[in-house]
Design an enzyme around this catalytic site. Sequence first.
Site, PDB file in Angstrom:
ATOM      1  CG  ASN A 183     -17.064 -33.804  19.628  1.00  0.00           C
ATOM      2  OD1 ASN A 183     -17.042 -33.241  20.729  1.00  0.00           O
ATOM      3  ND2 ASN A 183     -18.044 -34.630  19.283  1.00  0.00           N
ATOM      4  CG  HIS A 243     -18.919 -32.989  23.499  1.00  0.00           C
ATOM      5  ND1 HIS A 243     -19.140 -34.330  23.262  1.00  0.00           N
ATOM      6  CD2 HIS A 243     -18.148 -32.960  24.618  1.00  0.00           C
ATOM      7  CE1 HIS A 243     -18.537 -35.041  24.195  1.00  0.00           C
ATOM      8  NE2 HIS A 243     -17.925 -34.244  25.024  1.00  0.00           N
ATOM      9  CD  GLU A 297     -21.589 -35.412  20.901  1.00  0.00           C
ATOM     10  OE1 GLU A 297     -20.606 -34.647  20.798  1.00  0.00           O
ATOM     11  OE2 GLU A 297     -21.511 -36.544  21.408  1.00  0.00           O
ATOM     12  CG  ASP A 325     -23.645 -34.645  30.400  1.00  0.00           C
ATOM     13  OD1 ASP A 325     -23.230 -34.973  31.530  1.00  0.00           O
ATOM     14  OD2 ASP A 325     -22.894 -34.283  29.490  1.00  0.00           O
TER      15      ASP A 325
HETATM   16  P1  PGA Z   1     -12.886 -35.712  29.532  1.00  0.00           P
HETATM   17  O1  PGA Z   1     -14.284 -35.527  28.803  1.00  0.00           O
HETATM   18  O2  PGA Z   1     -12.850 -34.652  30.617  1.00  0.00           O
HETATM   19  O3  PGA Z   1     -12.895 -37.076  30.113  1.00  0.00           O
HETATM   20  O4  PGA Z   1     -11.820 -35.497  28.519  1.00  0.00           O
HETATM   21  C1  PGA Z   1     -14.707 -34.240  28.506  1.00  0.00           C
HETATM   22  C2  PGA Z   1     -15.986 -34.267  27.712  1.00  0.00           C
HETATM   23  O5  PGA Z   1     -16.212 -35.194  26.929  1.00  0.00           O
HETATM   24  O6  PGA Z   1     -16.764 -33.307  27.849  1.00  0.00           O
END
Ligand code: PGA
Length: 263
Positions: free
Chosen positions: A137, A139, A144, A68
């Site tokens: 969450n 994702h 999302e 992304d």
């Molecule tokens: P993080 O983010 O590895 O910094 O916890 C993961 C994500 O948001 O996919």
Amino acid sequence: MEVIICQDEEAVGAYGAAKVAQIARAVGPSVVIGVATGSSPLSTYANLAAMVHDGTLDLSDATAFALDEYVGLPIDHPQSYHATIHRTVTEQLGLDPARVHVPDGSLENLQTAGERYEAAIKAAGGVDVQILGIGANGHVGFNEPTSSLSSRTRMKTLAPRTRADNARYFDSIDDVPIHCVTQGLGTILDARHVVLVATGAQKANAIAAIVEGPVSSMFPGSVLQLHQYATIVVDEPAAELLTMGAYYKHVNDNLPAWQRLDV
Ligand code: PGA
């Protein structure tokens, strides 16, 4: 789904890298790797980098596709995913920058960013192994909650929780972009193998939901239950809400020798 519960974050990075390396070695030096930003995969990258440097893993002809990118950040902005992937993956693993792809988040031609990225993945022969983190969450990528389970690369609007979580990388939450371009859940499912790494109690709810909950767009990572080769590597705090933790450990303690990873 294969669930690996490791003692700590360091062990998650070692196991995640061993799994990715096993797949990459089977494919050969021209392996196509899907890479993620965020803090979760950093120790996996560090372990992979050590293998590249000691000559036990050859990525000299590898191609990489990031999941992304933010919309509207210049690619030389330190928090753009172009810059982040360059720092954390391309340089560390010694990849050829010309073969490291990140979605185009520029405002010009945004409408075609998704289809251009899908075409590039297809032209490379598809992703052999996709490294994933997971948001609190649920994702994966920036898909999302309520993302279509069959979605392809496209623009999305970041959830407030995601913008708040990522505000730590910016001066203020107002600087976190509102939109992104992300591989879809259908795109991620097309990867031949998926290795998701997660650590810390703040991920426990999401991990329990995607591993043991129903397949639901409310926890987009749960789509991995439909994947034939998905490995979920977590530390004890991230595993604490799993109801079948003892079973996952039992499975791994009793793997036949040919399935065992040398970690
Ligand atoms: P993080 O983010 O590895 O910094 O916890 C993961 C994500 O948001 O996919």
